[in-house]
Design an enzyme around this catalytic site. Structure first.
Site, PDB file in Angstrom:
ATOM      1  N   TYR A 144       0.864  -1.192   0.000  1.00 45.62           N
ATOM      2  CA  TYR A 144       0.000   0.000   0.000  1.00 45.62           C
ATOM      3  C   TYR A 144       0.893   1.231   0.000  1.00 45.62           C
ATOM      4  CZ  TYR A 144      -4.199   2.757   1.212  1.00 45.62           C
ATOM      5  OH  TYR A 144      -5.243   3.648   1.214  1.00 45.62           O
ATOM      6  N   LYS A 182      -1.152  -1.058  -4.449  1.00 44.42           N
ATOM      7  CA  LYS A 182      -2.123   0.019  -4.627  1.00 44.42           C
ATOM      8  C   LYS A 182      -1.366   1.322  -4.458  1.00 44.42           C
ATOM      9  CE  LYS A 182      -6.131   2.434  -2.784  1.00 44.42           C
ATOM     10  NZ  LYS A 182      -7.146   2.560  -1.706  1.00 44.42           N
TER      11      LYS A 182
END
Length: 312
Positions: free
Chosen positions: A140, A170
């Site tokens: 992330y 992400k």
């Protein structure tokens, strides 16, 4: 990208809460089912939009267990499991694997700032080795929030050390050049790059990315799915224009309270306005501003998201 585990449109799902700030699992499960039926290929749960770091360790387990027990397919969930504590990250990742999830989204250890790549490599090595495999880890990258970025060198080291386990990223930085660099360096090895912003969906798909995991997909996923299916042409371009507009609308007020206001008005369920401090609900005319902006963007009404749907 072919064969991406979460390829397509993924909502960073809001977490429903009761007036006492406890998780409202019935309403949350209904929302997840609605999202999966209205344009989402998968769901990022307990991320930033889902207020993961406002929930305790046991609450996070309860939320995942609760929605799976209520019929939300675990294979389509990517729970956030990254914590400042190594052992919490490992245990939440093991728990997600035990529930049947195929992948998890892992923040870097975010309390200590400016860790070295060697330190982050050691941390993720421990996570992988202690988790024991059997579940994909997605990094992330959100330096504005975590203050701990993932460098290309670090990603390359992790992919070499743990092929098939470190599965993707992400990128919520808003820096498309960084997303493109990750695609160029690593997509050939099956590394899945997901945009955290709706305005990049068409572009990232065209250049070898896997899709998106976004907050605004709580309301715009049906347009994202058109882009995912069509990719190019007038219909895809028109749908991408709606994604662009809804991204701007979602950030016209505070993002998470604003999306909660949209869902509350769409379902007739006031509980969606409940939010854990330090976040606060919208006040005054902010709610109408959020609604008007989303309506002007072309995302409203949200078909089928009535009281009946929210209660089931």
């Amino acid at each position: 990208m072919k064969d991406a585990l979460f390829g397509g449109i993924n909502a960073a799902a809001l977490t429903a809460m009761n007036p006492d700030l406890s998780p409202d699992l019935d309403t949350y499960a209904a929302h997840c089912k609605w999202l999966l039926a209205n344009g989402c290929n998968g769901l990022g749960i307990l991320g930033t939009t889902g207020e993961a770091n406002s929930f305790g360790f046991n609450e996070r387990k309860e939320i995942l267990e609760g929605i799976v027990a209520r019929g939300v397919p675990a294979t389509r969930l990517m729970p956030g499991t990254g914590c400042a504590s190594l052992t919490d990250t490992v245990e939440l990742t093991k728990h997600a694997k035990a529930q049947g999830c195929r992948g998890v989204l892992v923040l870097p250890p975010f309390y200590y700032k400016a860790p070295t790549d060697d330190g982050l490599f050691a941390y993720f090595s421990e996570v992988v080795n202690r988790t024991g495999g059997g579940i994909a880890l997605y990094l992330y990258h959100f330096p504005q929030q975590s203050a701990v970025p993932f460098s290309l060198d670090l990603i390359g080291r992790l992919l070499k050390a743990f092929p098939g386990v470190i599965k993707g990223v992400k990128d919520s930085s808003g820096d498309y050049a960084n997303m493109k660099a990750m695609i160029d360096h690593f997509a050939k090895d099956g590394f899945e790059v997901y945009s955290g912003a709706d305005n990049f969906v068409q572009k990232i798909l065209a250049e070898g990315g896997a899709g998106c995991i976004t907050a605004a997909a709580n309301v715009n996923a049906r347009f994202g799915q058109i882009v995912y299916q069509k990719r190019t042409g007038p219909e895809a371009d028109a749908a991408q224009a709606v994604l662009d507009a809804t991204r701007k609308a979602a950030t016209a007020v505070a993002l998470i309270p604003g999306l909660r206001e949209i869902i509350a008005r769409s379902t007739g369920h006031d509980g969606w306005r409940v939010i854990r401090p330090p976040h606060l609900p919208l006040v005054g005319d902010e709610g109408q501003k959020a609604w008007d902006a989303m309506q002007a963007a072309g995302a409203l009404p949200l078909a089928g998201m009535g009281m009946k749907a929210a209660a089931e």
